[in-house]
Scaffold this motif. Structure first.
Motif, PDB file in Angstrom:
ATOM      1  N   GLU A  63      -6.815  -3.651  -9.175  1.00 16.65           N
ATOM      2  CA  GLU A  63      -6.476  -4.120  -7.839  1.00 16.65           C
ATOM      3  C   GLU A  63      -6.168  -5.612  -7.834  1.00 16.65           C
ATOM      4  N   ASP A  64      -6.905  -6.396  -8.625  1.00 20.17           N
ATOM      5  CA  ASP A  64      -6.631  -7.828  -8.723  1.00 20.17           C
ATOM      6  C   ASP A  64      -5.224  -8.077  -9.259  1.00 20.17           C
ATOM      7  N   ALA A  65      -4.820  -7.285 -10.269  1.00 26.58           N
ATOM      8  CA  ALA A  65      -3.483  -7.440 -10.839  1.00 26.58           C
ATOM      9  C   ALA A  65      -2.414  -7.093  -9.807  1.00 26.58           C
ATOM     10  N   ALA A  66      -2.669  -6.033  -9.015  1.00 27.68           N
ATOM     11  CA  ALA A  66      -1.708  -5.641  -7.978  1.00 27.68           C
ATOM     12  C   ALA A  66      -1.576  -6.746  -6.930  1.00 27.68           C
ATOM     13  N   GLU A  67      -2.707  -7.331  -6.534  1.00 23.03           N
ATOM     14  CA  GLU A  67      -2.674  -8.394  -5.524  1.00 23.03           C
ATOM     15  C   GLU A  67      -2.015  -9.659  -6.070  1.00 23.03           C
ATOM     16  N   ALA A  68      -2.228  -9.941  -7.365  1.00 26.03           N
ATOM     17  CA  ALA A  68      -1.604 -11.111  -7.973  1.00 26.03           C
ATOM     18  C   ALA A  68      -0.080 -10.981  -8.006  1.00 26.03           C
ATOM     19  N   ALA A  69       0.386  -9.723  -8.013  1.00 30.81           N
ATOM     20  CA  ALA A  69       1.832  -9.474  -8.009  1.00 30.81           C
ATOM     21  C   ALA A  69       2.396  -9.411  -6.590  1.00 30.81           C
ATOM     22  N   GLY A  70       1.530  -9.708  -5.602  1.00 32.82           N
ATOM     23  CA  GLY A  70       1.989  -9.733  -4.219  1.00 32.82           C
ATOM     24  C   GLY A  70       1.912  -8.402  -3.517  1.00 32.82           C
ATOM     25  N   SER A  71       1.136  -7.450  -4.083  1.00 34.67           N
ATOM     26  CA  SER A  71       1.009  -6.135  -3.472  1.00 34.67           C
ATOM     27  C   SER A  71      -0.472  -5.808  -3.338  1.00 34.67           C
ATOM     28  N   GLY A  72      -0.822  -4.534  -3.414  1.00 30.68           N
ATOM     29  CA  GLY A  72      -2.206  -4.094  -3.309  1.00 30.68           C
ATOM     30  C   GLY A  72      -2.260  -2.589  -3.190  1.00 30.68           C
ATOM     31  N   PHE A  73      -3.449  -2.015  -3.339  1.00 28.50           N
ATOM     32  CA  PHE A  73      -3.583  -0.566  -3.244  1.00 28.50           C
ATOM     33  C   PHE A  73      -3.148  -0.050  -1.874  1.00 28.50           C
ATOM     34  N   ASP A  74      -3.259  -0.886  -0.837  1.00 24.51           N
ATOM     35  CA  ASP A  74      -2.893  -0.443   0.507  1.00 24.51           C
ATOM     36  C   ASP A  74      -1.407  -0.132   0.621  1.00 24.51           C
ATOM     37  N   MET A  75      -0.607  -0.567  -0.371  1.00 22.91           N
ATOM     38  CA  MET A  75       0.831  -0.309  -0.356  1.00 22.91           C
ATOM     39  C   MET A  75       1.194   0.985  -1.065  1.00 22.91           C
ATOM     40  N   ASN A  76       0.187   1.758  -1.485  1.00 23.78           N
ATOM     41  CA  ASN A  76       0.447   2.943  -2.300  1.00 23.78           C
ATOM     42  C   ASN A  76       1.190   4.068  -1.577  1.00 23.78           C
ATOM     43  N   PRO A  77       0.833   4.431  -0.332  1.00 21.63           N
ATOM     44  CA  PRO A  77       1.528   5.573   0.280  1.00 21.63           C
ATOM     45  C   PRO A  77       3.039   5.376   0.324  1.00 21.63           C
ATOM     46  N   SER A  78       3.773   6.418  -0.055  1.00 19.78           N
ATOM     47  CA  SER A  78       5.236   6.365  -0.047  1.00 19.78           C
ATOM     48  C   SER A  78       5.755   6.717   1.348  1.00 19.78           C
ATOM     49  N   PRO A  79       7.038   6.459   1.626  1.00 17.08           N
ATOM     50  CA  PRO A  79       7.602   6.875   2.917  1.00 17.08           C
ATOM     51  C   PRO A  79       7.420   8.365   3.188  1.00 17.08           C
ATOM     52  N   GLY A  80       7.527   9.182   2.126  1.00 17.95           N
ATOM     53  CA  GLY A  80       7.325  10.624   2.303  1.00 17.95           C
ATOM     54  C   GLY A  80       5.888  10.955   2.664  1.00 17.95           C
TER      55      GLY A  80
END
Length: 537
Positions: free
Chosen positions: A368-385
């Motif tokens: 999760e730290d790596a995802a946040e460092a890249a400007g994202s996070g687990f909360d961005m996981n759900p896709s449009p579908g």
């Protein structure tokens, strides 16, 4: 269908619509009348009590979101009034007891598999070609064209036959006679992998790729491999050999390795590869299926194209089948760490000891730290579908996705590229991406995969059968060419989770034995994507 709503857990303050509901509908639910305040599509969520801005939302008995504005009782939950919120977990707080399912009916059953010298048993018998670096992809593709056409491992597709008829000016109707092509070998398949790694990135990514490829060689579904190297790349041959030795020091399979920069012309290299590989393929064809205990199954648990029904039909049914396999001494594998967000406490408490609990939390935090460092996070996981079909927060999606892992104790925690060695449920750190996750589980030893889906996805794997289980009957009927089994009976109340899990388990055994060919294999769906964790240099 009598029920129009379902509350998954007694502590939930939302319910799932099992059918389309309309504004003004009056529903008798839990002994009182509930008035629906807006049109709600099946799979979406309805508030069972008034929620004020900031109130916590619970589903599956866990925190899955927070209201961002007032939601009246009977109102619809959407991305406009709900945002992701998940519980935090810092340590194991208890050890959860487990009552194993009754598997007496399966105790003495077996599957028909390919026995390897190290004691593993395959559900398939594959000779695998792959490169250590993307520079060799073209040569692998040339070899694929030669072997597939001459050995007829894959019959001409209906689309190839259609184009052939158009070119010839023939009637476009495809004759069954034209489809028939004789296969040279009965007991061996030849498969080909290409990828975009092995050089140009950080050294750690090449080492990670070497472990993944070594895991594919060690997988019991593989009889042997032909490996192509350029020579100057980051993923050197000695790094790959070390990875194979680390996974299995006693590996006893033919692995043919060729380095182009040491071999002269492309023709000279390819001719040598074809001659030597063909001899080994002939030997591998002599291996036959023999009875094996069900404990030799390592089952990858995957979901993709999930919908609002996945967590209440297909995923828990797979979870029950997973528990059955654990009870029989087999090894289910649960991956997709971004889709375990919010259910960490339950998983930590299921770990067999504190050391494994702490490793799981460390891997989750680092990811999760790596995802946040890249400007994202687990909360961005759900896709449009996912969102369109009712999964509006990552925690909501995760709580349903985790149901694939059943309720059995977690015996081991593995980082990406590590190989499963312990019976019982294993957690493997992978992305939530369907193909990356499936690719990783097979690299960690899964010899068969069950893939649940609510929206439909054609994903398969080059060396492991992938069984598709749909969450709903509408999609299964719309896409019968990719769906193997339908869990829609659970939504209609025609089967319990246990009954569907047992049906699925029987199906898994039949596919493992070669009695049934999964739709993904019928469609030659050979997807392979390594996880690239670093940057390009």
């Amino acid at each position: 269908m009598n029920n129009k709503l379902i509350k998954v857990h007694p502590d939930d303050n939302v319910a799932v619509a099992l059918v389309d509901l309309w504004q003004g509908d009056k529903i008798e639910f839990e002994g009182e009348q509930l008035i629906i305040l807006a049109d709600v599509q099946a799979k979406h969520k309805i508030a069972l009590t008034k929620l004020n801005a900031g109130d916590k939302i619970y589903m599956y008995g866990v925190l899955v979101g927070k209201a961002t504005s007032e939601i009246e009782k009977g109102g619809k939950l959407a991305t406009t009034n709900v945002k992701h919120e998940a519980s935090t977990t810092t340590a194991k707080t208890e050890t959860v007891s487990w009552t194993a399912p009754d598997v007496s009916r399966w105790k003495d059953k077996h599957f028909m598999g390919y026995h390897r010298k190290d004691g593993q048993v395959g559900t398939a018998n594959i000779w695998l070609f792959f490169p250590l670096v993307f520079c060799e992809n073209r040569n692998v593709e040339l070899l694929k064209d030669v072997f597939e056409k001459e050995l007829s491992f894959h019959k001409s597709t209906r689309q190839r036959q259609l184009l052939r008829n158009l070119i010839r000016g023939n009637d476009i109707e495809i004759s069954e006679e034209e489809e028939e092509e004789k296969e040279i070998f009965e007991n061996i398949e030849v498969k080909f992998i290409t990828h975009q790694g092995g050089c140009g990135g950080i050294r750690q990514d090449s080492v990670s790729l070497s472990k993944l490829l070594a895991g594919y060689v060690n997988n019991p579904n593989v009889a042997g491999a032909t490996v192509l190297s350029l020579g100057c790349q980051n993923l050197q041959i000695d790094i790959f050999k070390k990875a194979m030795n680390d996974i299995n020091p006693n590996l006893d399979k033919p692995v043919l390795i060729y380095e182009q920069q040491q071999m002269g012309t492309i023709d000279e290299m390819l001719n040598k590869i074809i001659i030597e590989s063909f001899e080994e393929i002939k030997k591998a064809n002599t291996i036959r299926r023999e009875p094996a205990p069900l404990s030799k199954l390592k089952l990858g648990l995957e979901c993709g194209g999930s919908d609002g029904f996945s967590g209440i039909s297909a995923n828990p049914a797979l979870g029950y089948a997973s528990d059955m396999l654990s009870a029989l001494g087999g090894s289910p594998i649960l991956s997709e760490f971004p889709e375990l967000c919010g259910v960490e406490q339950e998983l930590v408490n299921r770990c067999v000891d504190d050391e494994k609990a702490e490793r799981f939390l460390q891997l989750m935090r680092a990811y999760e730290d790596a995802a946040e460092a890249a400007g994202s996070g687990f909360d961005m996981n759900p896709s449009p579908g996912n969102i369109k079909d009712g999964l509006i927060t990552d925690a909501m999606k995760s709580a349903g996705a985790a149901k694939k892992g059943g309720t059995s104790p977690i015996q081991d925690i593995l980082d990406y590229g590590e190989y499963v060695t312990k019976p019982g449920l294993n957690l493997l750190c992978t992305p939530g991406n369907d193909v990356e996750s499936t690719t990783a589980m097979v690299g960690s030893g899964a010899n068969i995969v069950v893939f649940t889906t609510g929206l439909g996805t054609p994903t398969g794997n080059p060396i492991a059968p992938v069984i598709k289980l749909s969450s709903n009957t509408e999609m299964a009927r719309r896409m019968p060419d990719i769906i193997d089994l339908d869990a829609g009976d659970v939504i209609r109340g025609e089967k319990t989770i246990q009954e569907m899990g047992e049906v699925l388990f029987d199906y898994i055994v039949k596919v493992a034995s070669g009695e049934i060919t999964s739709k993904a294999d019928q469609n030659n769906q050979d997807d392979f994507i390594p996880w690239k964790r670093g940057v390009s240099l």
